[in-house]
Scaffold this motif. Structure first.
Motif, PDB file in Angstrom:
ATOM      1  N   VAL A  67       0.957  -1.349  -0.021  1.00  0.00           N
ATOM      2  CA  VAL A  67      -0.014   0.017   0.077  1.00  0.00           C
ATOM      3  C   VAL A  67       1.014   1.241   0.012  1.00  0.00           C
ATOM      4  CG1 VAL A  67      -1.336   1.225   1.315  1.00  0.00           C
ATOM      5  CG2 VAL A  67      -1.921  -1.128   1.131  1.00  0.00           C
ATOM      6  N   HIS A  68       1.930   1.412   0.672  1.00  0.00           N
ATOM      7  CA  HIS A  68       2.851   2.308   0.861  1.00  0.00           C
ATOM      8  C   HIS A  68       3.331   2.640  -0.258  1.00  0.00           C
ATOM      9  CE1 HIS A  68       6.208   4.491   3.017  1.00  0.00           C
ATOM     10  NE2 HIS A  68       6.708   4.430   1.847  1.00  0.00           N
ATOM     11  N   GLU A  69       3.935   1.479  -1.272  1.00  0.00           N
ATOM     12  CA  GLU A  69       4.562   1.674  -2.388  1.00  0.00           C
ATOM     13  C   GLU A  69       3.575   2.339  -3.470  1.00  0.00           C
ATOM     14  OE1 GLU A  69       7.808   1.910  -2.499  1.00  0.00           O
ATOM     15  OE2 GLU A  69       7.980   1.363  -0.824  1.00  0.00           O
ATOM     16  N   PHE A  70       2.163   1.623  -3.424  1.00  0.00           N
ATOM     17  CA  PHE A  70       1.509   2.206  -4.630  1.00  0.00           C
ATOM     18  C   PHE A  70       0.965   3.487  -3.980  1.00  0.00           C
ATOM     19  CE2 PHE A  70      -0.786  -0.516  -7.421  1.00  0.00           C
ATOM     20  CZ  PHE A  70      -0.344  -1.953  -7.258  1.00  0.00           C
ATOM     21  N   SER A  71       0.866   4.161  -3.075  1.00  0.00           N
ATOM     22  CA  SER A  71       0.493   5.498  -2.983  1.00  0.00           C
ATOM     23  C   SER A  71       1.714   6.305  -3.574  1.00  0.00           C
ATOM     24  CB  SER A  71       0.607   5.975  -1.358  1.00  0.00           C
ATOM     25  OG  SER A  71       1.721   5.959  -0.863  1.00  0.00           O
ATOM     26  N   HIS A  72       3.069   5.956  -3.561  1.00  0.00           N
ATOM     27  CA  HIS A  72       4.109   6.478  -4.227  1.00  0.00           C
ATOM     28  C   HIS A  72       3.758   6.497  -5.677  1.00  0.00           C
ATOM     29  CE1 HIS A  72       6.801   7.591  -0.852  1.00  0.00           C
ATOM     30  NE2 HIS A  72       6.950   6.218  -0.597  1.00  0.00           N
ATOM     31  N   SER A  73       3.447   5.244  -6.136  1.00  0.00           N
ATOM     32  CA  SER A  73       3.275   5.111  -7.500  1.00  0.00           C
ATOM     33  C   SER A  73       2.115   5.780  -8.150  1.00  0.00           C
ATOM     34  CB  SER A  73       3.303   3.718  -7.872  1.00  0.00           C
ATOM     35  OG  SER A  73       4.088   3.043  -7.301  1.00  0.00           O
ATOM     36  N   PHE A 158      10.742   5.380  10.191  1.00  0.00           N
ATOM     37  CA  PHE A 158      11.766   5.297   9.433  1.00  0.00           C
ATOM     38  C   PHE A 158      11.765   5.835   8.202  1.00  0.00           C
ATOM     39  CE2 PHE A 158      14.353   2.028   6.782  1.00  0.00           C
ATOM     40  CZ  PHE A 158      15.689   2.481   7.318  1.00  0.00           C
ATOM     41  N   ASN A 159      10.782   5.767   7.232  1.00  0.00           N
ATOM     42  CA  ASN A 159      11.012   6.433   6.039  1.00  0.00           C
ATOM     43  C   ASN A 159      10.920   7.920   6.214  1.00  0.00           C
ATOM     44  OD1 ASN A 159      10.780   4.559   3.524  1.00  0.00           O
ATOM     45  ND2 ASN A 159       9.361   3.742   4.851  1.00  0.00           N
ATOM     46  N   LEU A 160      10.610   8.482   7.301  1.00  0.00           N
ATOM     47  CA  LEU A 160      10.531   9.815   7.416  1.00  0.00           C
ATOM     48  C   LEU A 160      12.159  10.541   7.858  1.00  0.00           C
ATOM     49  CD1 LEU A 160       7.198  10.808   8.909  1.00  0.00           C
ATOM     50  CD2 LEU A 160       8.046  11.613   6.713  1.00  0.00           C
ATOM     51  N   LEU A 166      15.668   7.868   1.162  1.00  0.00           N
ATOM     52  CA  LEU A 166      14.478   7.405   1.830  1.00  0.00           C
ATOM     53  C   LEU A 166      13.446   8.535   1.508  1.00  0.00           C
ATOM     54  CD1 LEU A 166      15.784   6.127   5.470  1.00  0.00           C
ATOM     55  CD2 LEU A 166      14.902   4.974   3.436  1.00  0.00           C
ATOM     56  N   ASP A 167      12.181   8.389   1.943  1.00  0.00           N
ATOM     57  CA  ASP A 167      11.406   9.234   1.590  1.00  0.00           C
ATOM     58  C   ASP A 167      11.408  10.730   2.264  1.00  0.00           C
ATOM     59  OD1 ASP A 167       9.981   7.236   0.334  1.00  0.00           O
ATOM     60  OD2 ASP A 167       8.651   6.812   1.869  1.00  0.00           O
ATOM     61  N   GLY A 168      11.944  10.555   3.469  1.00  0.00           N
ATOM     62  CA  GLY A 168      12.252  11.868   4.374  1.00  0.00           C
ATOM     63  C   GLY A 168      13.376  12.575   3.578  1.00  0.00           C
TER      64      GLY A 168
HETATM   65 ZN   LIG Z   1       8.118   5.529   0.800  1.00  0.00          ZN
END
Ligand SMILES: [Zn+2]
Length: 375
Positions: A67-73, A158-160, A166-168
């Protein structure tokens, strides 16, 4: 790291795959949940029940990452950035972007949406967990829900970290990019910070191992190594992209490529062409018309005794977008094509006619010259 990827399914036009490393991780997670975390929080359940909870927990983590990766995509697609697919690997997921985001805003939105969706999942699941605790939900179900709420929170946290890629770190890069209007500088600064975080984690890992916390320390160490490597390679990738973008394939290709007639035998191909020119791929012609290509890789599958009887015609691969490229296309596009398909030579065509061959080596040579002259 993405070498052993295999496809799982396709959803909303994105291909989801997993790296072999993820299977090992999934087993480790299920094992540590069912023998460690769940028994310590929820007493008096059967061993079998702990295992079911562990397996469902690992599967839930898997879905959370998707779900996390889909939101990016999805956000990437909204901004017109092509996403090749989503791959789950040892430290989570990666949405494979084929281009840099077009603007600081696009990058900001694309990066922030991942952690936000993880936070949203965490909050919803935490709500379910709390109300489930007051009655209604059986203990094992609620245990798994509570675990997933927590792990999604950790995933977001972690991603922030402002550690590129990383996303952050991407959020940080987009802000620097927006302020100074210089993507190269913004990438350089954020990848320094990213690799700084990586080194910090490596040091923390070593300290932990020395203090006797072997498993935890190894995790920090591995994540640090990964982060440090990823930060450095992202910067190199950007330099490559900047140098190759807007450069047509025509400038990099070798003109007058050596071609082979479709009518010759494989033996003739080996003796008169491969041993003579040392190329790994030859365009195949019928009456000076391009019909496809043949590679040394294919020859390996044919027993030597058959080289005499088999003709190039029988083996040639037809021209396809995988092995050809238009001469006016970007060299960067040729490079991503080679990376995606694992082929190091492409036939260059102009309206169906062969005009040259471009190899990975040619691109890299010109690239290193350009970078050296421009730095
Ligand atoms: Zn991410």
């Amino acid at each position: 790291m993405f070498g052993k990827r295999f496809k799982l399914f396709k959803l909303l036009g994105f291909e989801v795959g997993i790296d072999w490393s993820w299977i090992i991780i999934a087993i480790l997670i299920a094992w540590s949940l069912s023998t460690g975390l769940f028994p310590s929080y929820y007493k008096d359940l059967s061993a079998q029940m702990y295992w079911i909870m562990g397996i469902v927990g690992a599967a839930g983590l898997f879905l959370s990452i998707i779900v996390h990766e889909f939101s990016h995509s999805l956000v990437a697609r909204r901004y017109g950035i092509p996403i090749k697919g989503i791959t789950l690997f040892i430290f989570g997921g990666v949405a494979q972007m084929e281009e840099e985001p077009p603007s600081p805003k696009a990058e900001f939105m694309m990066a922030i949406v991942g952690p936000l969706s993880s936070i949203a999942i965490a909050l919803i699941l935490y709500g379910i967990y709390l109300s489930g605790k007051q009655g209604g939900l059986p203990v094992p179900v609620n245990g798994v829900v509570g675990y997933l709420a927590m792990i999604n929170g950790i995933l977001a946290g972690f991603n922030l970290l402002p550690a590129f890629p990383l996303d952050g770190g991407r959020v940080l890069r987009s802000i620097l990019w927006g302020v100074k209007k210089n993507l190269k500088w913004a990438t350089r600064v954020s990848s320094w910070i990213g690799s700084g975080f990586g080194i910090l984690l490596i040091v923390l890992g070593v300290v932990n191992v020395l203090r006797g916390n072997f498993i935890g320390g190894m995790w920090w160490f591995l994540i640090g190594m990964f982060l440090n490597g990823a930060a450095k390679s992202s910067y190199q990738q950007l330099i490559t992209r900047k140098a190759l973008e807007g450069e047509p394939v025509r400038r990099f290709m070798k003109t007058d490529p050596v071609t082979v007639p479709a009518s010759i035998s494989l033996k003739e191909l080996v003796e008169d062409y491969i041993y003579r020119y040392h190329y790994k791929m030859f365009p195949v012609m019928v009456n000076s018309k391009l019909v496809g290509c043949i590679t040394t890789k294919q020859l390996r599958d044919v027993p030597r005794e058959e080289w005499d009887q088999k003709k190039v015609r029988d083996m040639a691969i037809q021209c396809s977008p995988e092995n050809t490229i238009e001469s006016k296309e970007d060299a960067m596009k040729a490079l991503s094509k080679m990376k995606a398909t694992g082929v190091s030579r492409l036939m260059v065509v102009e309206g169906g006619h062969l005009v040259g061959v471009i190899s990975l080596k040619d691109i890299l040579e010109l690239l290193s010259l350009k970078v050296e002259l421009e730095e």
